[in-house]
Design an enzyme around this catalytic site. Structure first.
Site, PDB file in Angstrom:
ATOM      1  N   TYR A   1       0.843  -1.209   0.000  1.00 15.88           N
ATOM      2  CA  TYR A   1       0.000   0.000   0.000  1.00 15.88           C
ATOM      3  C   TYR A   1       0.879   1.260   0.000  1.00 15.88           C
ATOM      4  O   TYR A   1       0.713   2.165  -0.830  1.00 15.88           O
ATOM      5  CB  TYR A   1      -0.952   0.013   1.217  1.00 15.88           C
ATOM      6  CG  TYR A   1      -1.553   1.382   1.440  1.00 15.88           C
ATOM      7  CD1 TYR A   1      -2.470   1.904   0.530  1.00 15.88           C
ATOM      8  CD2 TYR A   1      -1.148   2.183   2.516  1.00 15.88           C
ATOM      9  CE1 TYR A   1      -2.983   3.189   0.703  1.00 15.88           C
ATOM     10  CE2 TYR A   1      -1.658   3.453   2.688  1.00 15.88           C
ATOM     11  CZ  TYR A   1      -2.570   3.953   1.781  1.00 15.88           C
ATOM     12  OH  TYR A   1      -3.064   5.224   1.932  1.00 15.88           O
TER      13      TYR A   1
ATOM     14  N   LYS B   1       1.770   4.460  -2.950  1.00 15.02           N
ATOM     15  CA  LYS B   1       1.693   5.914  -2.746  1.00 15.02           C
ATOM     16  C   LYS B   1       3.020   6.576  -3.131  1.00 15.02           C
ATOM     17  O   LYS B   1       3.035   7.620  -3.792  1.00 15.02           O
ATOM     18  CB  LYS B   1       1.339   6.215  -1.286  1.00 15.02           C
ATOM     19  CG  LYS B   1      -0.069   5.775  -0.905  1.00 15.02           C
ATOM     20  CD  LYS B   1      -1.088   6.660  -1.578  1.00 15.02           C
ATOM     21  CE  LYS B   1      -2.479   6.127  -1.455  1.00 15.02           C
ATOM     22  NZ  LYS B   1      -3.489   6.973  -2.079  1.00 15.02           N
TER      23      LYS B   1
ATOM     24  N   ASN C   1      -3.135  10.787  10.507  1.00 17.08           N
ATOM     25  CA  ASN C   1      -4.209   9.823  10.799  1.00 17.08           C
ATOM     26  C   ASN C   1      -5.570  10.516  10.817  1.00 17.08           C
ATOM     27  O   ASN C   1      -6.001  11.033  11.863  1.00 17.08           O
ATOM     28  CB  ASN C   1      -3.946   9.133  12.135  1.00 17.08           C
ATOM     29  CG  ASN C   1      -2.803   8.137  12.065  1.00 17.08           C
ATOM     30  OD1 ASN C   1      -1.680   8.491  11.699  1.00 17.08           O
ATOM     31  ND2 ASN C   1      -3.069   6.895  12.385  1.00 17.08           N
TER      32      ASN C   1
ATOM     33  N   LEU D   1      -7.795   2.388  14.456  1.00 16.87           N
ATOM     34  CA  LEU D   1      -8.145   2.537  15.876  1.00 16.87           C
ATOM     35  C   LEU D   1      -9.527   3.140  16.107  1.00 16.87           C
ATOM     36  O   LEU D   1     -10.357   2.568  16.823  1.00 16.87           O
ATOM     37  CB  LEU D   1      -7.069   3.389  16.569  1.00 16.87           C
ATOM     38  CG  LEU D   1      -7.305   3.646  18.046  1.00 16.87           C
ATOM     39  CD1 LEU D   1      -7.247   2.349  18.842  1.00 16.87           C
ATOM     40  CD2 LEU D   1      -6.274   4.643  18.597  1.00 16.87           C
TER      41      LEU D   1
ATOM     42  N   ARG E   1       0.256   8.705  17.678  1.00 18.08           N
ATOM     43  CA  ARG E   1       0.009   9.107  16.283  1.00 18.08           C
ATOM     44  C   ARG E   1      -0.513  10.542  16.241  1.00 18.08           C
ATOM     45  O   ARG E   1      -1.002  11.066  17.242  1.00 18.08           O
ATOM     46  CB  ARG E   1      -1.061   8.211  15.637  1.00 18.08           C
ATOM     47  CG  ARG E   1      -0.682   6.747  15.502  1.00 18.08           C
ATOM     48  CD  ARG E   1       0.394   6.543  14.445  1.00 18.08           C
ATOM     49  NE  ARG E   1       0.725   5.131  14.282  1.00 18.08           N
ATOM     50  CZ  ARG E   1       1.590   4.454  15.023  1.00 18.08           C
ATOM     51  NH1 ARG E   1       2.247   5.056  16.008  1.00 18.08           N
ATOM     52  NH2 ARG E   1       1.828   3.179  14.792  1.00 18.08           N
TER      53      ARG E   1
HETATM   54  P1  NAD Z   1     -12.126   5.384   0.955  1.00 13.33           P
HETATM   55  O1  NAD Z   1     -11.953   3.946   0.619  1.00 13.33           O
HETATM   56  O2  NAD Z   1     -13.229   5.767   1.860  1.00 13.33           O
HETATM   57  O3  NAD Z   1     -12.257   6.248  -0.393  1.00 13.33           O
HETATM   58  C1  NAD Z   1     -11.636   5.868  -1.595  1.00 13.33           C
HETATM   59  C2  NAD Z   1     -12.676   5.937  -2.686  1.00 13.33           C
HETATM   60  O4  NAD Z   1     -12.068   5.573  -3.920  1.00 13.33           O
HETATM   61  C3  NAD Z   1     -13.845   4.966  -2.467  1.00 13.33           C
HETATM   62  O5  NAD Z   1     -15.058   5.668  -2.625  1.00 13.33           O
HETATM   63  C4  NAD Z   1     -13.672   3.903  -3.557  1.00 13.33           C
HETATM   64  O6  NAD Z   1     -14.927   3.403  -3.995  1.00 13.33           O
HETATM   65  C5  NAD Z   1     -12.939   4.704  -4.627  1.00 13.33           C
HETATM   66  N1  NAD Z   1     -12.085   3.921  -5.526  1.00 13.33           N
HETATM   67  C6  NAD Z   1     -11.142   3.008  -5.214  1.00 13.33           C
HETATM   68  N2  NAD Z   1     -10.565   2.534  -6.340  1.00 13.33           N
HETATM   69  C7  NAD Z   1     -11.135   3.186  -7.375  1.00 13.33           C
HETATM   70  C8  NAD Z   1     -10.976   3.143  -8.778  1.00 13.33           C
HETATM   71  N3  NAD Z   1     -10.098   2.301  -9.354  1.00 13.33           N
HETATM   72  N4  NAD Z   1     -11.728   3.947  -9.549  1.00 13.33           N
HETATM   73  C9  NAD Z   1     -12.641   4.778  -8.993  1.00 13.33           C
HETATM   74  N5  NAD Z   1     -12.853   4.855  -7.674  1.00 13.33           N
HETATM   75  C10 NAD Z   1     -12.106   4.066  -6.873  1.00 13.33           C
HETATM   76  O7  NAD Z   1     -10.714   5.891   1.546  1.00 13.33           O
HETATM   77  P2  NAD Z   1     -10.355   7.269   2.259  1.00 13.33           P
HETATM   78  O8  NAD Z   1     -10.044   6.981   3.666  1.00 13.33           O
HETATM   79  O9  NAD Z   1     -11.352   8.298   1.923  1.00 13.33           O
HETATM   80  O10 NAD Z   1      -8.977   7.581   1.539  1.00 13.33           O
HETATM   81  C11 NAD Z   1      -8.907   8.403   0.390  1.00 13.33           C
HETATM   82  C12 NAD Z   1      -7.483   8.441  -0.120  1.00 13.33           C
HETATM   83  O11 NAD Z   1      -6.632   8.940   0.910  1.00 13.33           O
HETATM   84  C13 NAD Z   1      -6.940   7.047  -0.476  1.00 13.33           C
HETATM   85  O12 NAD Z   1      -6.174   7.157  -1.649  1.00 13.33           O
HETATM   86  C14 NAD Z   1      -6.070   6.690   0.696  1.00 13.33           C
HETATM   87  O13 NAD Z   1      -5.008   5.853   0.331  1.00 13.33           O
HETATM   88  C15 NAD Z   1      -5.556   8.053   1.142  1.00 13.33           C
HETATM   89  N6  NAD Z   1      -5.212   8.091   2.562  1.00 13.33           N
HETATM   90  C16 NAD Z   1      -6.134   7.693   3.490  1.00 13.33           C
HETATM   91  C17 NAD Z   1      -5.797   7.704   4.834  1.00 13.33           C
HETATM   92  C18 NAD Z   1      -6.761   7.224   5.880  1.00 13.33           C
HETATM   93  O14 NAD Z   1      -6.326   6.934   7.008  1.00 13.33           O
HETATM   94  N7  NAD Z   1      -8.063   7.147   5.611  1.00 13.33           N
HETATM   95  C19 NAD Z   1      -4.522   8.150   5.238  1.00 13.33           C
HETATM   96  C20 NAD Z   1      -3.617   8.560   4.255  1.00 13.33           C
HETATM   97  C21 NAD Z   1      -3.970   8.534   2.915  1.00 13.33           C
HETATM   98  C1  WQD Z   2      -3.167   3.775  15.271  1.00 13.32           C
HETATM   99  C2  WQD Z   2      -2.631   3.267  16.594  1.00 13.32           C
HETATM  100  C3  WQD Z   2      -2.059   0.933  16.564  1.00 13.32           C
HETATM  101  C4  WQD Z   2      -6.161  -0.538  16.009  1.00 13.32           C
HETATM  102  C5  WQD Z   2      -2.770   3.566   9.271  1.00 13.32           C
HETATM  103  C6  WQD Z   2      -2.005   3.267   8.014  1.00 13.32           C
HETATM  104  C7  WQD Z   2      -1.499   4.539   7.400  1.00 13.32           C
HETATM  105  C8  WQD Z   2      -2.618   5.561   7.207  1.00 13.32           C
HETATM  106  C9  WQD Z   2      -3.413   5.746   8.462  1.00 13.32           C
HETATM  107  C10 WQD Z   2      -3.502   5.337   4.979  1.00 13.32           C
HETATM  108  C11 WQD Z   2      -1.441   2.320  16.444  1.00 13.32           C
HETATM  109  C12 WQD Z   2      -3.203   1.187  17.522  1.00 13.32           C
HETATM  110  C13 WQD Z   2      -5.035   0.255  16.175  1.00 13.32           C
HETATM  111  C14 WQD Z   2      -6.601  -1.352  17.089  1.00 13.32           C
HETATM  112  C15 WQD Z   2      -4.778  -0.487  18.422  1.00 13.32           C
HETATM  113  N1  WQD Z   2      -3.565   5.122   6.230  1.00 13.32           N
HETATM  114  N2  WQD Z   2      -4.364   0.279  17.366  1.00 13.32           N
HETATM  115  N3  WQD Z   2      -5.887  -1.282  18.263  1.00 13.32           N
HETATM  116  O1  WQD Z   2      -1.341   2.268  11.764  1.00 13.32           O
HETATM  117  O2  WQD Z   2      -1.018   4.700  12.444  1.00 13.32           O
HETATM  118  O3  WQD Z   2      -1.901   4.181  10.213  1.00 13.32           O
HETATM  119  O4  WQD Z   2      -3.836   4.478   8.956  1.00 13.32           O
HETATM  120  O5  WQD Z   2      -2.626   5.866   4.359  1.00 13.32           O
HETATM  121  O6  WQD Z   2      -0.937   4.179   6.186  1.00 13.32           O
HETATM  122  O7  WQD Z   2      -0.922   2.418   8.323  1.00 13.32           O
HETATM  123  O8  WQD Z   2      -3.342   3.797  12.160  1.00 13.32           O
HETATM  124  O9  WQD Z   2      -5.507   3.594  13.303  1.00 13.32           O
HETATM  125  O10 WQD Z   2      -4.377   1.492  12.435  1.00 13.32           O
HETATM  126  O11 WQD Z   2      -3.410   2.669  14.401  1.00 13.32           O
HETATM  127  O12 WQD Z   2      -4.188  -0.473  19.496  1.00 13.32           O
HETATM  128  O13 WQD Z   2      -7.592  -2.115  17.000  1.00 13.32           O
HETATM  129  O14 WQD Z   2      -3.657   2.484  17.225  1.00 13.32           O
HETATM  130  O15 WQD Z   2      -1.180  -0.041  17.078  1.00 13.32           O
HETATM  131  O16 WQD Z   2      -0.576   2.576  17.539  1.00 13.32           O
HETATM  132  P1  WQD Z   2      -1.790   3.662  11.713  1.00 13.32           P
HETATM  133  P2  WQD Z   2      -4.257   2.854  13.036  1.00 13.32           P
END
Ligand code: NAD
Ligand code: WQD
Length: 344
Positions: free
Chosen positions: A154, A158, A184, A205, A236
């Site tokens: 993943y 990115k 986060n 979390l 975090r």
């Molecule tokens: P999400 O899954 O809620 O939203 C992603 C959306 O993209 C969904 O609606 C899904 O249906 C759509 N999608 C996926 N693949 C697709 C494709 N091939 N074509 C068209 N639509 C598609 O996720 P989110 O939490 O809203 O995250 C949005 C973006 O931010 C993601 O790229 C994710 O990697 C990034 N991001 C999320 C987090 C997080 O913790 N939520 C943290 C860092 C980065």
């Molecule tokens: C947070 C803290 C866990 C669940 C992830 C992705 C990162 C980004 C954001 C997309 C940690 C602890 C968690 C549980 C727990 N996403 N935890 N019990 O791992 O910081 O980041 O989401 O880009 O790429 O890796 O987030 O919410 O999973 O964990 O104790 O059931 O909570 O160990 O310390 P993380 P998280």
């Protein structure tokens, strides 16, 4: 401006659409609904006070890997800027099914950028992640912190997409690229109408705590209490999703001609432990949340938070909401919608 929001019915995308509309922009959403529901469009209209037949928000059920579907959108709509949220995001799943992640995230980002190039749209904001920093040597993390080894597909997708967009800028300097590295994101819109709706057992979390609080799960497993942190649990940088959404509106400023490539951390700059979040959530929902200490989760690091001063300096953006706000809004969403968006 008219903004094509790929992945706009998802968690962060839907909140960003609300903020874009409220800032006066029009949105065109392209989403394949693989992890979201179309009903989100009605919720966005409701929150922003738009009528049912408004032209200010349009929806295309489209996959960003489908160049022909993208061509149709660019032909019909006069798009100024693309924001690409579309992607798969589950770390564990990406280890099990790496090809799906590379195909969907990287393949999709390339097809989307190719369609942009075909139609002369050269402004893009991309959803990146703090994960690209790997296990940093120094905290807080700044945008200059070196990209380290990334432990899962993943995160690799990115980092690759960041590189691809930078290479595209090098090839055609008329492109303007903003890479936003989210920390986060948690919480929900204060209306309680939109929020995070994870499928199955939540990986993260706060969605997990929310489901314990609403009675859907028995207890929270705290993954390790022996980290070198002030209470032994992981720390975090949690950011309210509405603050994060506003960061995208601010980032539009960086899409002026000749802005080039800009990278920003979007976080609060403050670390909170698992126990801090648990206690804040108990305060928000008014009940005790049962938890058990479990072994550490593979791949987790002890402490992660950012220096967000570059975004303040250059975009005039900073996160405003507290951990208490984040938990209160998450609880409002979860308690009003115990089954998320349900089966609609
Ligand atoms: P999400 O899954 O809620 O939203 C992603 C959306 O993209 C969904 O609606 C899904 O249906 C759509 N999608 C996926 N693949 C697709 C494709 N091939 N074509 C068209 N639509 C598609 O996720 P989110 O939490 O809203 O995250 C949005 C973006 O931010 C993601 O790229 C994710 O990697 C990034 N991001 C999320 C987090 C997080 O913790 N939520 C943290 C860092 C980065
Ligand atoms: C947070 C803290 C866990 C669940 C992830 C992705 C990162 C980004 C954001 C997309 C940690 C602890 C968690 C549980 C727990 N996403 N935890 N019990 O791992 O910081 O980041 O989401 O880009 O790429 O890796 O987030 O919410 O999973 O964990 O104790 O059931 O909570 O160990 O310390 P993380 P998280």
């Amino acid at each position: 401006m008219s903004i094509l929001v790929a992945g706009g019915t998802g968690y962060i995308g839907s909140h960003t659409c609300v903020e874009l509309i409220e800032a006066g922009h029009d949105v065109v959403i392209a989403d394949n609904l693989s992890n979201s529901k179309e009903v989100v469009i009605d919720k966005i209209k409701h929150i922003t006070g738009l009528s049912e037949d408004t032209p200010r928000i349009k929806f295309y059920e489209a996959d960003i890997r489908d160049g022909a579907a993208l061509d149709e959108i660019f032909e019909k709509e006069a798009i100024d800027v693309v924001i690409n949220f579309a992607g798969k995001k589950a770390v564990g799943e990406s280890v099990e099914c790496p090809l799906d992640y590379y195909e969907n995230n990287v393949g999709g980002a390339v097809e989307l950028a190719k369609a942009m190039a075909r139609h002369g749209v050269k402004n893009i904001i991309f959803s990146s992640t703090a994960t690209v920093y790997g296990e940093p040597d120094v905290i807080p993390v700044t945008e200059e912190t070196p990209i380290k080894k990334i432990f899962h597909p993943y995160g690799q997708t990115k980092a690759m997409i960041e590189q691809i967009l930078q290479d595209q800028y090098a090839a055609d300097p008329e492109w303007n690229v903003v890479l936003l590295r989210y920390f986060n994101p948690i919480g929900a819109h204060e209306s309680g109408l939109i929020g995070e709706d994870p499928k199955g057992i939540p990986n993260n979390l706060v969605p997990y705590i929310a489901q314990v609080a609403v009675g859907k799960r028995e207890f929270l497993g705290v993954f390790g209490d022996d980290y070198e942190t002030y209470d032994g649990t992981g720390v975090r940088d949690y950011i309210h999703v509405v603050d994060l959404a506003k960061g995208h509106v601010a980032a539009l400023k960086k899409l002026l001609p000749k802005s080039g490539v800009s990278i920003y951390n979007l976080g609060t700059g403050k670390g909170s432990s698992v126990m801090d979040v648990l206690r804040a959530y108990e305060g928000a929902c008014g009940k005790e949340i049962p938890y058990r200490i479990m072994p550490r989760r593979a791949g987790d690091i002890a402490i992660y938070y950012c220096d967000a001063s570059k975004a303040l300096r250059e975009l005039g953006w900073k996160a405003e909401k507290t951990l208490e706000d984040m938990c209160a809004d998450s609880w409002k969403w979860q308690s009003m919608n115990p089954d998320g968006y349900g089966d609609v």
